[in-house]
Scaffold this active site. Structure first.
Site, PDB file in Angstrom:
ATOM      1  N   SER A   9       0.848  -1.198   0.000  1.00  0.00           N
ATOM      2  CA  SER A   9       0.000   0.000   0.000  1.00  0.00           C
ATOM      3  C   SER A   9       0.878   1.240   0.000  1.00  0.00           C
ATOM      4  O   SER A   9       1.711   1.420   0.890  1.00  0.00           O
ATOM      5  CB  SER A   9      -0.888   0.003   1.242  1.00  0.00           C
ATOM      6  N   HIS A  34      -1.099  -1.272  -4.300  1.00  0.00           N
ATOM      7  CA  HIS A  34      -2.390  -0.953  -3.671  1.00  0.00           C
ATOM      8  C   HIS A  34      -2.435   0.562  -3.453  1.00  0.00           C
ATOM      9  O   HIS A  34      -1.586   1.140  -2.788  1.00  0.00           O
ATOM     10  CB  HIS A  34      -2.504  -1.709  -2.347  1.00  0.00           C
ATOM     11  N   ASP A  36      -4.493   3.595  -2.060  1.00  0.00           N
ATOM     12  CA  ASP A  36      -5.559   3.977  -1.126  1.00  0.00           C
ATOM     13  C   ASP A  36      -6.047   5.393  -1.387  1.00  0.00           C
ATOM     14  O   ASP A  36      -5.263   6.349  -1.337  1.00  0.00           O
ATOM     15  CB  ASP A  36      -5.032   3.888   0.314  1.00  0.00           C
ATOM     16  N   MET A  38      -8.543   8.251  -0.077  1.00  0.00           N
ATOM     17  CA  MET A  38      -9.341   8.686   1.085  1.00  0.00           C
ATOM     18  C   MET A  38      -9.794  10.125   0.876  1.00  0.00           C
ATOM     19  O   MET A  38      -9.027  10.949   0.382  1.00  0.00           O
ATOM     20  CB  MET A  38      -8.496   8.596   2.356  1.00  0.00           C
ATOM     21  N   HIS A  68      -8.219   1.311  -4.174  1.00  0.00           N
ATOM     22  CA  HIS A  68      -9.144   1.083  -3.055  1.00  0.00           C
ATOM     23  C   HIS A  68      -9.793   2.417  -2.722  1.00  0.00           C
ATOM     24  O   HIS A  68      -9.183   3.281  -2.086  1.00  0.00           O
ATOM     25  CB  HIS A  68      -8.334   0.522  -1.864  1.00  0.00           C
ATOM     26  N   MET A  70     -11.955   4.765  -0.757  1.00  0.00           N
ATOM     27  CA  MET A  70     -12.611   5.023   0.529  1.00  0.00           C
ATOM     28  C   MET A  70     -13.222   6.411   0.404  1.00  0.00           C
ATOM     29  O   MET A  70     -12.737   7.390   0.991  1.00  0.00           O
ATOM     30  CB  MET A  70     -11.588   4.936   1.670  1.00  0.00           C
ATOM     31  N   MET A 139     -11.590  -5.794   5.023  1.00  0.00           N
ATOM     32  CA  MET A 139     -10.767  -4.911   5.854  1.00  0.00           C
ATOM     33  C   MET A 139     -10.505  -5.590   7.193  1.00  0.00           C
ATOM     34  O   MET A 139     -11.438  -6.064   7.847  1.00  0.00           O
ATOM     35  CB  MET A 139     -11.479  -3.578   6.115  1.00  0.00           C
ATOM     36  N   GLY A 144      -8.842   4.062   7.090  1.00  0.00           N
ATOM     37  CA  GLY A 144      -8.476   5.464   7.320  1.00  0.00           C
ATOM     38  C   GLY A 144      -7.002   5.687   7.595  1.00  0.00           C
ATOM     39  O   GLY A 144      -6.480   6.748   7.296  1.00  0.00           O
ATOM     40  N   PHE A 145      -6.349   4.668   8.153  1.00  0.00           N
ATOM     41  CA  PHE A 145      -4.959   4.882   8.570  1.00  0.00           C
ATOM     42  C   PHE A 145      -4.123   3.620   8.395  1.00  0.00           C
ATOM     43  O   PHE A 145      -4.632   2.506   8.583  1.00  0.00           O
ATOM     44  CB  PHE A 145      -4.907   5.316  10.043  1.00  0.00           C
ATOM     45  N   ASP A 177      -6.734  -6.457   3.996  1.00  0.00           N
ATOM     46  CA  ASP A 177      -6.082  -5.141   4.055  1.00  0.00           C
ATOM     47  C   ASP A 177      -6.128  -4.615   5.475  1.00  0.00           C
ATOM     48  O   ASP A 177      -7.199  -4.357   6.015  1.00  0.00           O
ATOM     49  CB  ASP A 177      -6.819  -4.185   3.100  1.00  0.00           C
ATOM     50  N   GLY A 178      -4.934  -4.433   6.070  1.00  0.00           N
ATOM     51  CA  GLY A 178      -4.836  -3.807   7.387  1.00  0.00           C
ATOM     52  C   GLY A 178      -4.126  -4.686   8.397  1.00  0.00           C
ATOM     53  O   GLY A 178      -4.596  -5.769   8.727  1.00  0.00           O
ATOM     54  N   GLY A 199       1.157  -2.276   4.082  1.00  0.00           N
ATOM     55  CA  GLY A 199       1.706  -0.928   3.981  1.00  0.00           C
ATOM     56  C   GLY A 199       2.940  -0.786   4.842  1.00  0.00           C
ATOM     57  O   GLY A 199       4.075  -0.919   4.373  1.00  0.00           O
ATOM     58  N   SER A 200       2.700  -0.552   6.122  1.00  0.00           N
ATOM     59  CA  SER A 200       3.820  -0.308   7.039  1.00  0.00           C
ATOM     60  C   SER A 200       4.760  -1.506   7.138  1.00  0.00           C
ATOM     61  O   SER A 200       5.969  -1.341   7.323  1.00  0.00           O
ATOM     62  CB  SER A 200       3.293   0.091   8.415  1.00  0.00           C
TER      63      SER A 200
HETATM   64  C1  DX5 Z   1      -6.323   1.535   5.525  1.00  0.00           C
HETATM   65  C2  DX5 Z   1      -5.793   1.227   4.138  1.00  0.00           C
HETATM   66  C3  DX5 Z   1      -4.715   0.213   4.124  1.00  0.00           C
HETATM   67  C4  DX5 Z   1      -3.482   0.617   4.875  1.00  0.00           C
HETATM   68  C5  DX5 Z   1      -2.765  -0.628   5.288  1.00  0.00           C
HETATM   69  O1  DX5 Z   1      -7.491   2.258   5.415  1.00  0.00           O
HETATM   70  O2  DX5 Z   1      -6.831   0.752   3.324  1.00  0.00           O
HETATM   71  O3  DX5 Z   1      -4.376  -0.135   2.782  1.00  0.00           O
HETATM   72  O4  DX5 Z   1      -2.602   1.399   4.134  1.00  0.00           O
HETATM   73  O5  DX5 Z   1      -1.682  -0.250   6.071  1.00  0.00           O
HETATM   74  P1  DX5 Z   1      -1.014  -1.286   7.073  1.00  0.00           P
HETATM   75  O6  DX5 Z   1      -0.538  -2.436   6.237  1.00  0.00           O
HETATM   76  O7  DX5 Z   1       0.111  -0.503   7.664  1.00  0.00           O
HETATM   77  O8  DX5 Z   1      -2.046  -1.673   8.064  1.00  0.00           O
HETATM   78 ZN    ZN Z   2      -6.394  -0.152   1.325  1.00  0.00          ZN
END
Ligand code: DX5
Ligand code: ZN
Length: 220
Positions: A9, A34, A36, A38, A68, A70, A139, A144-145, A177-178, A199-200
């Site tokens: 992500s 991916h 995101d 928002m 994705h 949101m 999810m 959101g984060f 995802d998440g 992501g992280s």
């Molecule tokens: C959250 C996003 C995710 C997010 C995942 O709303 O949809 O894609 O970036 O990040 P990690 O892998 O760090 O949870």
């Molecule tokens: Zn996502």
């Protein structure tokens, strides 16, 4: 089950160097990107729109881009992301007034439609749509984060979703995802997921190839 896909992500990438970051994760073995989106309305955060997706394509990214959304409303952004080079476009059904229409709209532009269900959103949304989508994204955090903890109850939901997909003979990717990390990706795969957003867990490490290699190895 289809071969596993690892989709970093961009939310956790260095946005000042986004093209180079995307090149780096793809060179390191990532399958998809991916993306995101928002809107500070459907979710309390604001990220990037179609301009940035198009910039990645112009930069030379040829890998699938997994958008994705949101956002609320959804439909007006579909043609924009299709023109910007999106491969998959997924949305949260409760954010669209006419879910089937949005799915058809995505497909009408040649993109692959996906539905995204939040942790407390029931699988019942699939009763009349599983045969019309290419991707189901569950999810495992509230959207959101980046950097939130994986919600363990989603493992059971993944197993139920996998059963629905297989029982109906659907060719639908099951994405999570998440909070996906090295220490839980094996259990998530065993629960039935075949597509893994991280992501992280990827961008937060110095050696993307080593991290993606370890995630893939943990899939078994
Ligand atoms: C959250 C996003 C995710 C997010 C995942 O709303 O949809 O894609 O970036 O990040 P990690 O892998 O760090 O949870
Ligand atoms: Zn996502």
């Amino acid at each position: 089950m289809q071969p596993p896909v690892i989709a970093p992500s961009i939310l956790s990438a260095d946005f000042a160097r986004l093209g180079a970051e995307v090149d780096a994760v793809l060179a390191a073995g990532a399958d998809w990107i991916h993306f995101d989106v928002m809107d500070n309305h459907y979710v309390p955060n604001l990220t990037a729109g179609p301009l940035v997706c198009r910039a990645l394509r112009r930069h030379g990214v040829t890998a699938p881009i997994d958008v994705h959304l949101m956002v609320e409303p959804v439909d007006s952004l579909v043609p924009e992301f299709a023109a910007a080079g999106a491969t998959y476009i997924s949305f949260h059904p409760e954010a669209s007034r006419h879910v089937d229409r949005t799915i058809r709209l995505i497909r009408s532009f040649g993109c692959r439609p996906g539905l995204v269900l939040n942790p407390a959103t029931p699988l019942g949304w699939l009763d009349h749509s599983l045969g019309t989508i290419d991707l189901l994204l569950l999810m495992s955090v509230n959207p959101g984060f980046a950097g939130q903890e994986f919600i363990p109850a989603v493992l059971d939901k993944l197993t139920q979703a996998r059963r629905l997909i297989d029982a109906g003979g659907h060719k639908v990717r099951l994405e999570v995802d998440g909070g996906v990390k090295l220490d839980n990706i094996g259990a998530i795969a065993r629960a039935g997921a075949d597509t893994f957003v991280a992501g992280s867990a990827i961008f937060g490490t110095p050696d993307y190839a080593a991290t993606i290699g370890a995630l893939r190895a943990a899939l078994g």
